[in-house]
Design a protein around this motif. Structure first.
Motif, PDB file in Angstrom:
ATOM      1  N   GLY A   1      15.286-121.198  38.009  1.00 13.91           N
ATOM      2  CA  GLY A   1      15.451-120.316  39.154  1.00 13.91           C
ATOM      3  C   GLY A   1      15.216-118.840  38.915  1.00 13.91           C
ATOM      4  N   GLY A   2      15.575-118.315  37.743  1.00 17.29           N
ATOM      5  CA  GLY A   2      15.400-116.882  37.489  1.00 17.29           C
ATOM      6  C   GLY A   2      16.153-116.056  38.515  1.00 17.29           C
ATOM      7  N   SER A   3      15.426-115.261  39.292  1.00 16.58           N
ATOM      8  CA  SER A   3      16.033-114.458  40.354  1.00 16.58           C
ATOM      9  C   SER A   3      16.158-115.239  41.656  1.00 16.58           C
ATOM     10  CB  SER A   3      15.192-113.205  40.612  1.00 16.58           C
ATOM     11  OG  SER A   3      13.937-113.590  41.144  1.00 16.58           O
ATOM     12  N   GLY A   4      15.519-116.410  41.707  1.00 12.53           N
ATOM     13  CA  GLY A   4      15.512-117.211  42.930  1.00 12.53           C
ATOM     14  C   GLY A   4      14.347-116.894  43.842  1.00 12.53           C
ATOM     15  N   GLY A   5      13.472-115.996  43.427  1.00 13.53           N
ATOM     16  CA  GLY A   5      12.395-115.517  44.296  1.00 13.53           C
ATOM     17  C   GLY A   5      11.481-116.598  44.849  1.00 13.53           C
TER      18      GLY A   5
ATOM     19  N   ALA B   1      21.098-114.985  35.472  1.00 16.87           N
ATOM     20  CA  ALA B   1      20.171-115.513  36.479  1.00 16.87           C
ATOM     21  C   ALA B   1      20.942-116.172  37.624  1.00 16.87           C
ATOM     22  CB  ALA B   1      19.203-116.504  35.843  1.00 16.87           C
ATOM     23  N   ILE B   2      21.965-116.945  37.289  1.00 18.67           N
ATOM     24  CA  ILE B   2      22.769-117.618  38.321  1.00 18.67           C
ATOM     25  C   ILE B   2      23.408-116.584  39.249  1.00 18.67           C
ATOM     26  CG2 ILE B   2      24.851-119.017  38.701  1.00 18.67           C
ATOM     27  CD1 ILE B   2      22.364-120.641  37.835  1.00 18.67           C
ATOM     28  N   ARG B   3      23.979-115.528  38.672  1.00 26.02           N
ATOM     29  CA  ARG B   3      24.580-114.467  39.501  1.00 26.02           C
ATOM     30  C   ARG B   3      23.521-113.813  40.399  1.00 26.02           C
ATOM     31  NH1 ARG B   3      27.425-113.934  34.876  1.00 26.02           N
ATOM     32  NH2 ARG B   3      26.191-112.234  33.991  1.00 26.02           N
ATOM     33  N   THR B   4      22.343-113.573  39.853  1.00 23.98           N
ATOM     34  CA  THR B   4      21.274-112.922  40.621  1.00 23.98           C
ATOM     35  C   THR B   4      20.801-113.831  41.752  1.00 23.98           C
ATOM     36  OG1 THR B   4      20.596-111.708  38.640  1.00 23.98           O
ATOM     37  CG2 THR B   4      19.016-111.804  40.458  1.00 23.98           C
ATOM     38  N   ILE B   5      20.628-115.109  41.482  1.00 30.26           N
ATOM     39  CA  ILE B   5      20.230-116.055  42.532  1.00 30.26           C
ATOM     40  C   ILE B   5      21.261-116.030  43.662  1.00 30.26           C
ATOM     41  CG2 ILE B   5      19.929-118.505  43.124  1.00 30.26           C
ATOM     42  CD1 ILE B   5      18.896-118.881  40.185  1.00 30.26           C
ATOM     43  N   LYS B   6      22.534-116.107  43.304  1.00 32.47           N
ATOM     44  CA  LYS B   6      23.591-116.116  44.328  1.00 32.47           C
ATOM     45  C   LYS B   6      23.598-114.817  45.135  1.00 32.47           C
ATOM     46  CE  LYS B   6      26.677-119.448  42.130  1.00 32.47           C
ATOM     47  NZ  LYS B   6      27.962-119.661  41.445  1.00 32.47           N
ATOM     48  N   GLU B   7      23.415-113.673  44.462  1.00 31.44           N
ATOM     49  CA  GLU B   7      23.347-112.385  45.174  1.00 31.44           C
ATOM     50  C   GLU B   7      22.156-112.350  46.128  1.00 31.44           C
ATOM     51  OE1 GLU B   7      23.370-109.114  42.393  1.00 31.44           O
ATOM     52  OE2 GLU B   7      25.217-109.831  41.438  1.00 31.44           O
ATOM     53  N   ASN B   8      20.994-112.815  45.667  1.00 34.29           N
ATOM     54  CA  ASN B   8      19.802-112.800  46.511  1.00 34.29           C
ATOM     55  C   ASN B   8      19.939-113.762  47.692  1.00 34.29           C
ATOM     56  OD1 ASN B   8      18.309-110.786  45.206  1.00 34.29           O
ATOM     57  ND2 ASN B   8      17.466-112.223  43.722  1.00 34.29           N
ATOM     58  N   LEU B   9      20.506-114.940  47.467  1.00 39.56           N
ATOM     59  CA  LEU B   9      20.738-115.875  48.566  1.00 39.56           C
ATOM     60  C   LEU B   9      21.705-115.286  49.588  1.00 39.56           C
ATOM     61  CD1 LEU B   9      21.033-119.202  46.556  1.00 39.56           C
ATOM     62  CD2 LEU B   9      19.296-118.701  48.307  1.00 39.56           C
ATOM     63  N   ASN B  10      22.752-114.642  49.110  1.00 38.10           N
ATOM     64  CA  ASN B  10      23.729-114.019  49.994  1.00 38.10           C
ATOM     65  C   ASN B  10      23.074-112.902  50.812  1.00 38.10           C
ATOM     66  OD1 ASN B  10      26.417-113.744  50.992  1.00 38.10           O
ATOM     67  ND2 ASN B  10      26.642-111.916  49.728  1.00 38.10           N
TER      68      ASN B  10
ATOM     69  N   VAL C   1      23.365-123.930  43.891  1.00 40.57           N
ATOM     70  CA  VAL C   1      23.005-123.214  42.663  1.00 40.57           C
ATOM     71  C   VAL C   1      23.820-123.784  41.510  1.00 40.57           C
ATOM     72  CG1 VAL C   1      22.816-120.946  41.554  1.00 40.57           C
ATOM     73  CG2 VAL C   1      22.597-121.129  44.048  1.00 40.57           C
ATOM     74  N   TYR C   2      23.123-124.178  40.439  1.00 36.36           N
ATOM     75  CA  TYR C   2      23.789-124.783  39.291  1.00 36.36           C
ATOM     76  C   TYR C   2      23.339-124.128  37.992  1.00 36.36           C
ATOM     77  CZ  TYR C   2      24.830-128.418  42.665  1.00 36.36           C
ATOM     78  OH  TYR C   2      25.264-129.085  43.772  1.00 36.36           O
ATOM     79  N   ARG C   3      24.321-123.873  37.133  1.00 36.84           N
ATOM     80  CA  ARG C   3      24.007-123.401  35.788  1.00 36.84           C
ATOM     81  C   ARG C   3      23.897-124.637  34.896  1.00 36.84           C
ATOM     82  NH1 ARG C   3      27.083-118.959  31.948  1.00 36.84           N
ATOM     83  NH2 ARG C   3      25.501-119.047  30.308  1.00 36.84           N
ATOM     84  N   ASN C   4      22.678-124.903  34.440  1.00 39.09           N
ATOM     85  CA  ASN C   4      22.452-126.098  33.647  1.00 39.09           C
ATOM     86  C   ASN C   4      21.106-125.995  32.946  1.00 39.09           C
ATOM     87  OD1 ASN C   4      22.830-128.664  32.595  1.00 39.09           O
ATOM     88  ND2 ASN C   4      23.281-129.603  34.583  1.00 39.09           N
ATOM     89  N   ASP C   5      20.951-126.761  31.902  1.00 37.50           N
ATOM     90  CA  ASP C   5      19.683-126.945  31.217  1.00 37.50           C
ATOM     91  C   ASP C   5      18.789-127.817  32.112  1.00 37.50           C
ATOM     92  OD1 ASP C   5      18.491-129.357  29.310  1.00 37.50           O
ATOM     93  OD2 ASP C   5      18.085-127.341  28.553  1.00 37.50           O
ATOM     94  N   ALA C   6      17.487-127.597  32.077  1.00 39.63           N
ATOM     95  CA  ALA C   6      16.562-128.307  32.970  1.00 39.63           C
ATOM     96  C   ALA C   6      16.655-129.825  32.832  1.00 39.63           C
ATOM     97  CB  ALA C   6      15.135-127.839  32.707  1.00 39.63           C
ATOM     98  N   GLU C   7      16.659-130.322  31.615  1.00 38.74           N
ATOM     99  CA  GLU C   7      16.682-131.778  31.429  1.00 38.74           C
ATOM    100  C   GLU C   7      18.000-132.402  31.879  1.00 38.74           C
ATOM    101  OE1 GLU C   7      14.781-133.625  28.034  1.00 38.74           O
ATOM    102  OE2 GLU C   7      14.025-131.631  27.483  1.00 38.74           O
ATOM    103  N   ARG C   8      19.110-131.747  31.587  1.00 42.69           N
ATOM    104  CA  ARG C   8      20.401-132.265  32.058  1.00 42.69           C
ATOM    105  C   ARG C   8      20.478-132.214  33.584  1.00 42.69           C
ATOM    106  NH1 ARG C   8      23.102-129.828  27.387  1.00 42.69           N
ATOM    107  NH2 ARG C   8      23.806-128.196  28.543  1.00 42.69           N
TER     108      ARG C   8
END
Length: 183
Positions: free
Chosen positions: A50-54, A76-85, A95-102
């Motif tokens: 997700g990065g910034s969620g852009g 990145a998770i905080r930034t995605i949530k701020e941008n979505l808000n 929005v989930y904090r996780n490794d891609a494969e998991r």
């Protein structure tokens, strides 16, 4: 960095603090959505890095109904949530904090299938081929779905990966956009 088109057009997005992420430029973002849309009539998406969620926010602005954002970095998770808000899109996103494969394993348990999967991993640690194989193995892409992979121009992805076929590939300087669909 801003939302390029759709109902959130023109809204500015925050970048992830530091140098751990590489935001997709507005020019490349516009090109990506011209290749895969440019607009959607509903559907569900997955932004696996997700990065910034852009990119995911752009898809929501252009009509995708909902998006799941995944990133392993807390900033990145905080930034995605701020941008979505800021874009008033929190009700259409998870929005989930996780490794891609998991994350792929967890999503498989929910029996979700996606219309759009965005793969824009850090250039230094790309496992795009492996991730696309995992997506197929777990049946996460709808039959008419699209995978958009953003990668460095020195990364060569095969034309065919399992049942996926590269239908478009465009080069923008050091960045390559590869679009895959079921063949």
């Amino acid at each position: 960095m801003r939302v390029v088109s759709g109902d959130k057009k023109g809204l500015s997005l925050k970048a992830v603090p530091g140098t751990t992420t590489r935001p997709t430029t507005d020019k490349v973002k516009e090109a990506i959505f011209n290749m895969i849309g440019p607009y959607f009539d509903g559907g569900i998406g997955l932004d696996l890095f997700g990065g910034s969620g852009g990119l995911g926010i752009e898809a929501l602005s252009r009509g995708l109904q909902s998006m799941i954002f995944v990133d392993r970095d807390g900033k990145a998770i905080r930034t995605i949530k701020e941008n979505l808000n800021f874009c008033k899109l929190t009700d259409r996103a998870e929005v989930y904090r996780n490794d891609a494969e998991r994350a792929l394993k967890a999503i498989e348990k929910r029996e979700l299938q996606f219309d759009l999967i965005i793969l824009d991993p850090p250039y230094k640690a790309q496992k795009l081929l492996h991730l696309m194989e995992e997506i197929q193995k777990r049946h996460l892409l709808k039959e008419e779905g699209i995978i958009m992979a953003e990668h460095e121009n020195n990364v060569e992805l095969p034309e065919v990966i399992g049942k996926l076929h590269c239908v478009k590939k465009e080069v923008y300087g050091l960045t390559v956009i590869s679009i895959y669909k079921h063949g």
